[in-house]
Scaffold this active site. Structure first.
Site, PDB file in Angstrom:
ATOM      1  N   PHE A 114       0.857  -1.190   0.000  1.00 22.66           N
ATOM      2  CA  PHE A 114       0.000   0.000   0.000  1.00 22.66           C
ATOM      3  C   PHE A 114       0.898   1.246   0.000  1.00 22.66           C
ATOM      4  O   PHE A 114       1.844   1.322   0.787  1.00 22.66           O
ATOM      5  CB  PHE A 114      -0.898  -0.007   1.242  1.00 22.66           C
ATOM      6  CG  PHE A 114      -1.989   1.015   1.175  1.00 22.66           C
ATOM      7  CD1 PHE A 114      -3.135   0.781   0.424  1.00 22.66           C
ATOM      8  CD2 PHE A 114      -1.869   2.210   1.849  1.00 22.66           C
ATOM      9  CE1 PHE A 114      -4.153   1.733   0.359  1.00 22.66           C
ATOM     10  CE2 PHE A 114      -2.882   3.168   1.777  1.00 22.66           C
ATOM     11  CZ  PHE A 114      -4.019   2.927   1.030  1.00 22.66           C
ATOM     12  N   ASP A 185       2.143  -5.804   7.875  1.00 22.00           N
ATOM     13  CA  ASP A 185       0.917  -5.004   7.878  1.00 22.00           C
ATOM     14  C   ASP A 185      -0.257  -5.956   7.627  1.00 22.00           C
ATOM     15  O   ASP A 185      -0.304  -6.633   6.594  1.00 22.00           O
ATOM     16  CB  ASP A 185       1.021  -3.932   6.779  1.00 22.00           C
ATOM     17  CG  ASP A 185      -0.157  -2.981   6.775  1.00 22.00           C
ATOM     18  OD1 ASP A 185      -1.256  -3.385   7.207  1.00 22.00           O
ATOM     19  OD2 ASP A 185       0.013  -1.842   6.313  1.00 22.00           O
ATOM     20  N   TYR A 210     -10.871  -0.416  10.697  1.00 22.20           N
ATOM     21  CA  TYR A 210     -12.103   0.035  10.031  1.00 22.20           C
ATOM     22  C   TYR A 210     -12.476  -0.840   8.842  1.00 22.20           C
ATOM     23  O   TYR A 210     -13.488  -0.603   8.202  1.00 22.20           O
ATOM     24  CB  TYR A 210     -11.999   1.508   9.596  1.00 22.20           C
ATOM     25  CG  TYR A 210     -10.699   1.893   8.922  1.00 22.20           C
ATOM     26  CD1 TYR A 210     -10.420   1.489   7.626  1.00 22.20           C
ATOM     27  CD2 TYR A 210      -9.750   2.652   9.598  1.00 22.20           C
ATOM     28  CE1 TYR A 210      -9.235   1.832   7.023  1.00 22.20           C
ATOM     29  CE2 TYR A 210      -8.558   3.007   9.006  1.00 22.20           C
ATOM     30  CZ  TYR A 210      -8.295   2.589   7.717  1.00 22.20           C
ATOM     31  OH  TYR A 210      -7.105   2.916   7.123  1.00 22.20           O
ATOM     32  N   LYS A 211     -11.631  -1.843   8.528  1.00 20.30           N
ATOM     33  CA  LYS A 211     -11.980  -2.740   7.423  1.00 20.30           C
ATOM     34  C   LYS A 211     -12.756  -3.933   8.011  1.00 20.30           C
ATOM     35  O   LYS A 211     -13.872  -3.777   8.456  1.00 20.30           O
ATOM     36  CB  LYS A 211     -10.716  -3.170   6.689  1.00 20.30           C
ATOM     37  CG  LYS A 211      -9.900  -2.010   6.119  1.00 20.30           C
ATOM     38  CD  LYS A 211      -8.733  -2.533   5.318  1.00 20.30           C
ATOM     39  CE  LYS A 211      -7.718  -1.468   4.961  1.00 20.30           C
ATOM     40  NZ  LYS A 211      -8.213  -0.461   4.034  1.00 20.30           N
ATOM     41  N   ARG A 357     -12.688  -4.528  -7.257  1.00 21.62           N
ATOM     42  CA  ARG A 357     -12.323  -5.280  -6.065  1.00 21.62           C
ATOM     43  C   ARG A 357     -13.579  -5.625  -5.271  1.00 21.62           C
ATOM     44  O   ARG A 357     -14.451  -4.775  -5.067  1.00 21.62           O
ATOM     45  CB  ARG A 357     -11.470  -4.309  -5.223  1.00 21.62           C
ATOM     46  CG  ARG A 357     -10.458  -4.902  -4.342  1.00 21.62           C
ATOM     47  CD  ARG A 357      -9.533  -3.838  -3.804  1.00 21.62           C
ATOM     48  NE  ARG A 357     -10.178  -2.828  -2.979  1.00 21.62           N
ATOM     49  CZ  ARG A 357      -9.629  -2.267  -1.896  1.00 21.62           C
ATOM     50  NH1 ARG A 357      -8.429  -2.635  -1.506  1.00 21.62           N
ATOM     51  NH2 ARG A 357     -10.259  -1.329  -1.215  1.00 21.62           N
TER      52      ARG A 357
HETATM   53  C1  PLP Z   1      -2.131  -1.878   3.772  1.00 22.93           C
HETATM   54  C2  PLP Z   1      -2.481  -0.502   4.228  1.00 22.93           C
HETATM   55  N1  PLP Z   1      -1.539   0.238   4.866  1.00 22.93           N
HETATM   56  C3  PLP Z   1      -1.818   1.499   5.274  1.00 22.93           C
HETATM   57  C4  PLP Z   1      -3.050   2.076   5.074  1.00 22.93           C
HETATM   58  C5  PLP Z   1      -3.304   3.487   5.538  1.00 22.93           C
HETATM   59  O1  PLP Z   1      -4.030   3.483   6.697  1.00 22.93           O
HETATM   60  P1  PLP Z   1      -4.473   4.826   7.466  1.00 22.93           P
HETATM   61  O2  PLP Z   1      -5.210   5.676   6.487  1.00 22.93           O
HETATM   62  O3  PLP Z   1      -5.354   4.324   8.567  1.00 22.93           O
HETATM   63  O4  PLP Z   1      -3.264   5.497   7.991  1.00 22.93           O
HETATM   64  C6  PLP Z   1      -4.053   1.335   4.429  1.00 22.93           C
HETATM   65  C7  PLP Z   1      -5.387   1.937   4.202  1.00 22.93           C
HETATM   66  O5  PLP Z   1      -6.244   1.397   3.590  1.00 22.93           O
HETATM   67  C8  PLP Z   1      -3.754   0.015   3.987  1.00 22.93           C
HETATM   68  O6  PLP Z   1      -4.667  -0.712   3.350  1.00 22.93           O
END
Ligand code: PLP
Length: 398
Positions: A114, A185, A210-211, A357
């Protein structure tokens, strides 16, 4: 299978006429949450005012909920804490991992990670200077890229675009053989897969709630530190609530004991209460059942879409071991197709450049949902109903 997923489905307030296949992005509202948050607002904040920090146990929420999440990610009790957003937790874990492994300068990740994880690593390298560097390779090439040079392997276990799942135990073992630490992660794993951080050897793990964990928009993130590092970690974000004695108001920082030191500042109490209530639904299921159901749902969706929608190209691995809990397909007009789906009540999302998705969240997704969603998708593709200018205009959040 012992878990009854018709009972967990009944715990959600899903709007009429909607097939929600986006719980991998934002989990829906569990029924219990409104009442519990309302109680925290009126009976706690409203009546107790500041005494709520002690009387209502607000200050313990980050570790109390951490223990509930520990069960879902196979972590040891007492080694997970909640707070901040995931990007902050990425920074925190990475900075501590680098600090535990002095002398080496390479952070290894993959180009399916990400972007925020990569941006955080880039920002940290820039701040540290001194030759620190982020190296990215293709997800399939990570194993071979783990060399003695690597200080920290930083990966997202399930790829947000394709749903491809890394082999945590094997990659972590190789990282350890080469003297590297592993930061995982779990944003797309926690609450939908059988991820087990302790068994997998992870040094640090982080994730959002939140997912699949359904804490609501902007809910807090979590961080896990392996017990072997818990008393050695030096927090880079040395906020007052990670201090050994926050209310001594000392002028110098001394880390709190174990996972407490990964706290930073004041916890978002109302969001934590929402999360605490949302996690009750997980008490009704076994994690292995959740994983089995997720694979059955994604298998059923892949088979039906491939039978009905020949223009879509599967981007998610077929092998169970390589799959998280989402299914993605490629199509050059993916954005418009997704808008047409949403207009018909099937909610998934789009990730650039061409991915549609669909998240499968065993707690509330049924096989009837899968069949009905595929019918609608097939109809959109067969009739070209997606081919409208308004479906092609991109919104700010895709
Ligand atoms: C794998 C991953 N890392 C980091 C993030 C970023 O998270 P945040 O916006 O809560 O900082 C996300 C958000 O969807 C994510 O899917």
């Amino acid at each position: 299978m012992q878990s009854d997923f018709s009972k967990t489905r009944a715990e959600f307030d899903l709007p009429e006429g909607v097939i929600y296949l986006d719980g991998n992005s934002l989990g829906p509202l569990p029924r219990e949450v409104s009442a519990r948050v309302s109680q925290a607002i009126h009976a706690e904040w409203g009546k107790m005012l500041i005494t709520g920090w002690n009387k209502a146990g607000w200050m313990e929420l980050p570790t109390k909920i951490g223990d509930r999440i520990a069960r879902l990610i196979g972590a040891e009790t007492g080694h997970v804490v909640l707070g901040d957003t995931l990007s902050i937790k990425v920074f925190q874990a990475l900075a501590s991992a680098l600090d535990l492994n002095p002398g080496k300068k390479i952070i290894l990740s993959d180009d399916g990670n990400f972007p925020s994880d990569l941006y955080m690593a880039q920002g940290l390298c820039q701040m540290l200077g001194d030759g620190y560097e982020l190296r990215t390779v293709a997800p399939e090439a990570v194993m071979d890229a783990i060399t003695d040079e690597v200080a920290v392997l930083m990966l997202t276990e399930v790829d947000y675009r394709t749903g491809r799942r890394h082999d945590m135990p094997a990659l972590t073992a190789k990282a350890h053989e080469h003297g590297a630490l592993a930061v995982w992660d779990l944003a797309h794993s926690a609450g939908a897969t059988d991820v087990r951080v302790a068994e997998g050897g992870a040094d640090f793990a982080i994730g959002c709630t939140y997912k699949y964990l359904n804490s609501g928009p902007g809910g807090p993130a979590f961080i896990y530190v392996a017990p072997r590092h818990a008393e050695k970690v030096r927090p880079a974000l040395s906020g007052w609530l990670g201090h050994e004695a926050p209310f001594a108001f000392d002028l110098d920082y001394r880390p709190g004991s174990g996972i407490e030191r990964m706290r930073v500042g004041t916890p978002p109490v109302l969001q934590m209460v929402a999360l605490d209530a949302a996690l009750d639904v997980f008490d009704m299921v076994e994690i292995d059942d959740l994983r089995a159901r997720s694979l059955e749902l994604t298998d059923a969706f892949i088979a039906a879409v491939e039978a009905r929608c020949p223009d879509l190209v599967l981007a998610t691995p077929r092998a169970h071991a390589l799959r998280g809990s989402q299914v993605s397909f490629r199509h050059p007009e993916g954005y418009a197709i997704m808008q047409a789906l949403i207009a018909r009540g099937v909610i998934g999302d789009f990730r650039a450049p061409d991915i549609i998705r669909f998240g499968f969240t065993p707690l509330f997704t049924s096989f009837e949902d899968v069949a009905a969603a595929v019918e609608i998708l097939a109809e959109i593709l067969e009739t070209g109903a997606w081919d409208r200018p308004d479906y092609k205009t991109r919104a700010r959040v895709t």
